[in-house]
Structure formats: structure tokens, C-alpha cells
Design an enzyme around this catalytic site. Structure first.
Site, mmCIF file in Angstrom:
data_model
loop_
_atom_site.group_PDB
_atom_site.id
_atom_site.type_symbol
_atom_site.label_atom_id
_atom_site.label_comp_id
_atom_site.label_asym_id
_atom_site.label_seq_id
_atom_site.Cartn_x
_atom_site.Cartn_y
_atom_site.Cartn_z
ATOM 1 N N ALA A 18 11.264 0.866 9.797
ATOM 2 C CA ALA A 18 10.312 1.865 9.320
ATOM 3 C C ALA A 18 10.024 2.830 10.460
ATOM 4 O O ALA A 18 9.484 2.443 11.493
ATOM 5 C CB ALA A 18 9.027 1.186 8.854
ATOM 6 N N MET A 19 10.408 4.100 10.295
ATOM 7 C CA MET A 19 10.303 5.090 11.355
ATOM 8 C C MET A 19 9.295 6.163 10.948
ATOM 9 O O MET A 19 9.553 6.978 10.062
ATOM 10 C CB MET A 19 11.675 5.693 11.653
ATOM 11 C CG MET A 19 12.712 4.633 12.056
ATOM 12 S SD MET A 19 14.343 5.318 12.416
ATOM 13 C CE MET A 19 14.005 6.182 13.966
ATOM 14 N N SER A 20 8.133 6.144 11.600
ATOM 15 C CA SER A 20 7.052 7.055 11.254
ATOM 16 C C SER A 20 7.266 8.469 11.779
ATOM 17 O O SER A 20 6.633 9.416 11.320
ATOM 18 C CB SER A 20 5.730 6.522 11.807
ATOM 19 O OG SER A 20 5.757 6.556 13.229
ATOM 20 N N GLY A 21 8.155 8.593 12.765
ATOM 21 C CA GLY A 21 8.312 9.865 13.454
ATOM 22 C C GLY A 21 7.650 9.846 14.812
ATOM 23 O O GLY A 21 7.666 10.840 15.543
ATOM 24 N N VAL A 23 6.848 7.669 18.712
ATOM 25 C CA VAL A 23 7.669 7.089 19.769
ATOM 26 C C VAL A 23 7.824 5.582 19.620
ATOM 27 O O VAL A 23 8.903 5.034 19.887
ATOM 28 C CB VAL A 23 7.094 7.454 21.156
ATOM 29 C CG1 VAL A 23 5.710 6.874 21.356
ATOM 30 C CG2 VAL A 23 8.036 7.008 22.281
ATOM 31 N N SER A 25 7.850 3.505 16.906
ATOM 32 C CA SER A 25 8.805 3.072 15.888
ATOM 33 C C SER A 25 10.226 3.482 16.239
ATOM 34 O O SER A 25 11.185 2.777 15.898
ATOM 35 C CB SER A 25 8.416 3.632 14.511
ATOM 36 O OG SER A 25 8.397 5.045 14.513
ATOM 37 N N CYS A 113 -2.645 -0.829 4.314
ATOM 38 C CA CYS A 113 -1.294 -0.268 4.296
ATOM 39 C C CYS A 113 -0.263 -1.319 4.703
ATOM 40 O O CYS A 113 0.801 -1.426 4.092
ATOM 41 C CB CYS A 113 -1.230 0.935 5.235
ATOM 42 S SG CYS A 113 0.380 1.761 5.254
ATOM 43 N N GLY A 137 7.099 -0.562 14.753
ATOM 44 C CA GLY A 137 6.727 -0.377 16.153
ATOM 45 C C GLY A 137 5.398 -0.988 16.516
ATOM 46 O O GLY A 137 4.794 -0.603 17.526
ATOM 47 N N CYS A 212 -4.490 8.299 8.700
ATOM 48 C CA CYS A 212 -3.315 9.149 8.527
ATOM 49 C C CYS A 212 -3.450 10.138 7.380
ATOM 50 O O CYS A 212 -2.876 11.226 7.420
ATOM 51 C CB CYS A 212 -2.058 8.299 8.355
ATOM 52 S SG CYS A 212 -1.985 7.365 6.805
#
Length: 382
Positions: A18-21, A23, A25, A113, A137, A212
Site C-alpha cells: 500500500a503506497m500512500s505517496g 516516504v 510506504s 481505517c 509503512g 487525511c
């Protein structure tokens, strides 16, 4: 769906990162790939109307974040997808957040979440597609017991530990969770330096410390737009009217600033929010020592393994960056009863209490009621 964990040491796993955008993750995905796993990156589109750019370090899930995640995946050399979970996020996290505040409680949307999105909707979809684990992350550690079961532990670096917001995960979810940053004794600056060495452009991207889905950081304004204004009274402990408010949802237990009472206390000392009544639409304030909590009752317990069967001594954490406090806790039916060795302050219904046995996360529950005097009987949850 294959529910059997395939996580033997040294085994090459199919991992969904899961890549949030951000650093963390990105580095987590890179480490999973470097460890030899078959990694696929995915960015979760959680907003139905994502903004093009964030404001400073606020918010996430913007178009910019999606592009940053894609660029990081390209540098790492892994496939990348965007999955739309906006409707599920709205129902399970945003609407829950609004409903909790409307009921006079103080929720933690990050726990919800993790419970409902990252390790439920996302994990279930990942397992259905043949992945073995979901990688994030988060700074926490999953430890495998000799019997093959999994335990959640604090991160090696206590200053970055995020196990509190993962205390909602059960053993099945932990069996498919991967936290590559959790056992790393490195500072955030060193994580950023690692990202730079790997050529990840997110190395210097600001962290997001806010809710968020409230990009401007104005929680009270967000709630006012959703719930409207409803003027009510601000009272002292004797029921005397000190002022008015435009919505009880704009307050939380333990709050000191922004009360706008105007009338000083007789002793000249600050006053704090002691109670919020959505039924009467009142906010009660008083002195700091009136915030002392000796015990609490929590509901909806979730156990990171086998549930306790009786009273035992633990430490408890009551907020994301709070200190450990010694407690005695006991499951009673569908509730959790917790007694503090010393009184604590600022405990609000709706928050999570997370129990620890050393570094191991035992489980968590949602605070329903507090006991402020030792002679009180345990509160009844309705």
C-alpha cells in the site's frame, strides 16, 4: 479464499504494498522488493473528489500523492495500480467519524481505517487475488511464535512506534501483514536518506500529521458543514451557565483552549471540558483535577491473538502519542473493564484504549464511559 498464511522464513511471497505517496510506504515497498518478494504497489483512492495538490503537510490521497506513489513504484521497478475504495472509506471511516462526534464521542479515524480499509477491504481483495501479504509503512513489528501464530509488537524505535493505531488487527489479519520499517532503529532523517539513496523523489516530502480527509486541518469547520450549527450552553459543574457554543461536537473532553467563556473561574485557574451531552446540547467545564479518571469501561474489544480470560496487569496507551500507564484489565462479556494504578486525565469516550504486555499488543477497545471517583460503581454501557 486461501486463509492459510504462507510466510515461512526465506519464502518468496506475493506482496501488495500500500503506497500512500509518502516516504515511509515507498521505503517499505522498496525493502520488501529488495528482500526478494514479488511486490506490486497499489495506491488507494479514498476521496471521491481528490484535490490536485495538498496544502503544506496536510491531508493525503490527492492526485499529487497518487503520482508520487506511481513514480516511486517505477523507481523500485514494481507494477503499480490505483484502486478506488472511496465509497467504502466514506461509509466506514468518514461517516463513522461524523456520527461519533455527533454522539459526543472523540473517534480516532486512523484506527478505523486500519481496521476497515487497509486490513479488511484491501487485505480481503489482496488475498482473493492470490497475494500473501499486505505491506505498509507503519512502524510496528510482527513476531512469529514457535506455534506459527503471529503477535503484534511495538516498533524497535519507541519514538516512531505506531502499534497503537494497529491495535485493532486480529491474528488472522496479522498473519498477512508486513511492516518492513518496524524493526529498524533509524531516525526519520535516516529513512529519508535511504529514500534518497534509492532515488525516490518522495525523500523530502513533508509528513502528513492531520486527518487525511480534512485537508485544511479545520475539524470543527468540517463537522459544522456536515452537522450544521446548534447553539447550546456551556455550564460549570453546578449547572451554572457560563456561555454558549455553536455545536457540542466542536469540543472534546480535556480541551482547554477555544472555550470562549469570558468569565474567569473563581480561583483564576484554567477550566477544561469535563463532559459533552449531545442530548441536552451542553458542554460542562471545570478544574483540571475534575478530569482525573480512575477506571473506564470499553466496548467492541478486538484481540491481537487469544483473548484474555480474567483480570491481569498490563500497560495501556490511551492516545496515539500518549505514555504507557499501568492498569489492571479484565474482559467482562462484550466489554473491557480497566482500572488505573494512578488516575489519568483527558480520557474521552470514543478514543481507543490499547493494552500491552511488555512490547506485545494484547488488543484494543473503544472507551464507552469513565469513572472519575473510586467510590463510583462501574458504569453501565447502553
Amino acid at each position: 479464499m486461501n486463509e492459510t498464511p504462507r510466510t515461512a522464513p526465506g519464502k518468496r511471497l506475493r506482496v501488495l504494498a500500500a503506497m500512500s505517496g509518502g516516504v515511509d510506504s515507498a521505503v517499505a515497498a522498496a525493502r520488501a522488493a529488495e528482500a526478494g518478494h514479488d511486490v506490486t504497489g497499489v495506491h488507494l483512492a479514498l476521496s471521491a473528489n481528490p484535490q490536485s495538490f495538498r496544502t503544506g503537510a496536510r491531508g493525503c490521497c490527492t492526485v499529487e500523492d497518487s503520482r508520487d506513489a506511481r513514480r516511486a513504484a517505477d523507481v523500485i521497478g514494481i507494477p503499480f495500480y490505483v484502486w478506488d475504495l472511496a465509497e467504502r472509506f466514506r461509509e466506514d471511516v468518514v461517516e463513522d467519524f461524523v456520527a461519533e462526534y455527533a454522539a459526543g464521542r472523540t473517534p480516532n479515524p486512523c484506527l478505523r481505517c486500519n481496521e476497515k480499509i487497509k486490513f479488511a477491504a484491501l487485505l480481503d481483495k489482496a488475498l482473493a487475488l492470490g497475494f500473501d501479504a499486505v505491506c505498509t509503512g507503519h512502524y510496528a513489528t510482527v513476531v512469529e511464535r514457535p506455534d506459527g501464530g503471529r503477535e503484534l509488537h511495538r516498533a524497535s524505535d519507541a519514538a516512531k512506534d505506531q502499534s497503537y493505531v494497529l491495535g485493532v488487527l486480529d491474528e488472522r489479519q496479522l498473519a498477512h501483514a508486513m511492516f518492513p520499517l518496524g524493526d529498524t532503529l533509524t531516525t526519520k532523517d535516516e529513512i529519508r536518506a535511504e529514500a534518497e539513496r534509492r532515488g525516490l523523489a518522495v525523500a523530502r516530502k513533508p509528513d502528513s500529521h492531520d486527518i487525511c480527509f480534512i485537508a485544511d486541518g479545520d475539524t470543527q469547520g468540517f463537522l459544522a458543514r456536515r452537522l450544521g450549527t446548534a447553539e447550546g450552553d456551556i455550564l460549570d459543574e453546578d449547572g451554572n451557565r457560563l456561555g454558549t457554543h455553536s455545536g457540542a461536537y466542536g469540543f472534546t473532553v480535556g480541551q482547554r483552549k477555544g472555550l470562549r467563556i469570558g468569565v474567569p473561574a473563581d480561583d483564576g485557574k484554567p477550566r477544561y471540558v469535563l463532559d459533552i451531552s449531545p442530548v441536552r446540547n451542553t458542554v460542562t467545564v471545570g478544574p483540571a483535577d475534575a478530569l482525573d479518571v480512575h477506571a473506564l469501561t470499553a466496548i467492541r474489544p478486538r484481540w491481537c491473538g487469544t483473548p484474555p480470560t480474567g483480570p491481569a496487569a498490563y500497560t495501556a496507551q490511551l492516545r496515539a502519542h500518549g505514555d504507557d500507564v499501568p492498569v489492571t484489565a479484565e474482559p467482562v462479556g462484550d466489554e473491557l473493564r480497566v482500572s488505573f494504578a494512578e488516575p489519568v486525565r483527558g480520557v474521552a469516550p470514543g478514543q481507543a484504549v490499547v493494552l500491552y504486555d511488555g512490547t506485545r499488543v494484547v488488543g484494543s477497545a473503544t472507551i464507552a464511559a469513565t469513572i472519575r471517583h473510586v467510590e463510583e460503581k462501574p458504569p453501565v454501557t447502553v
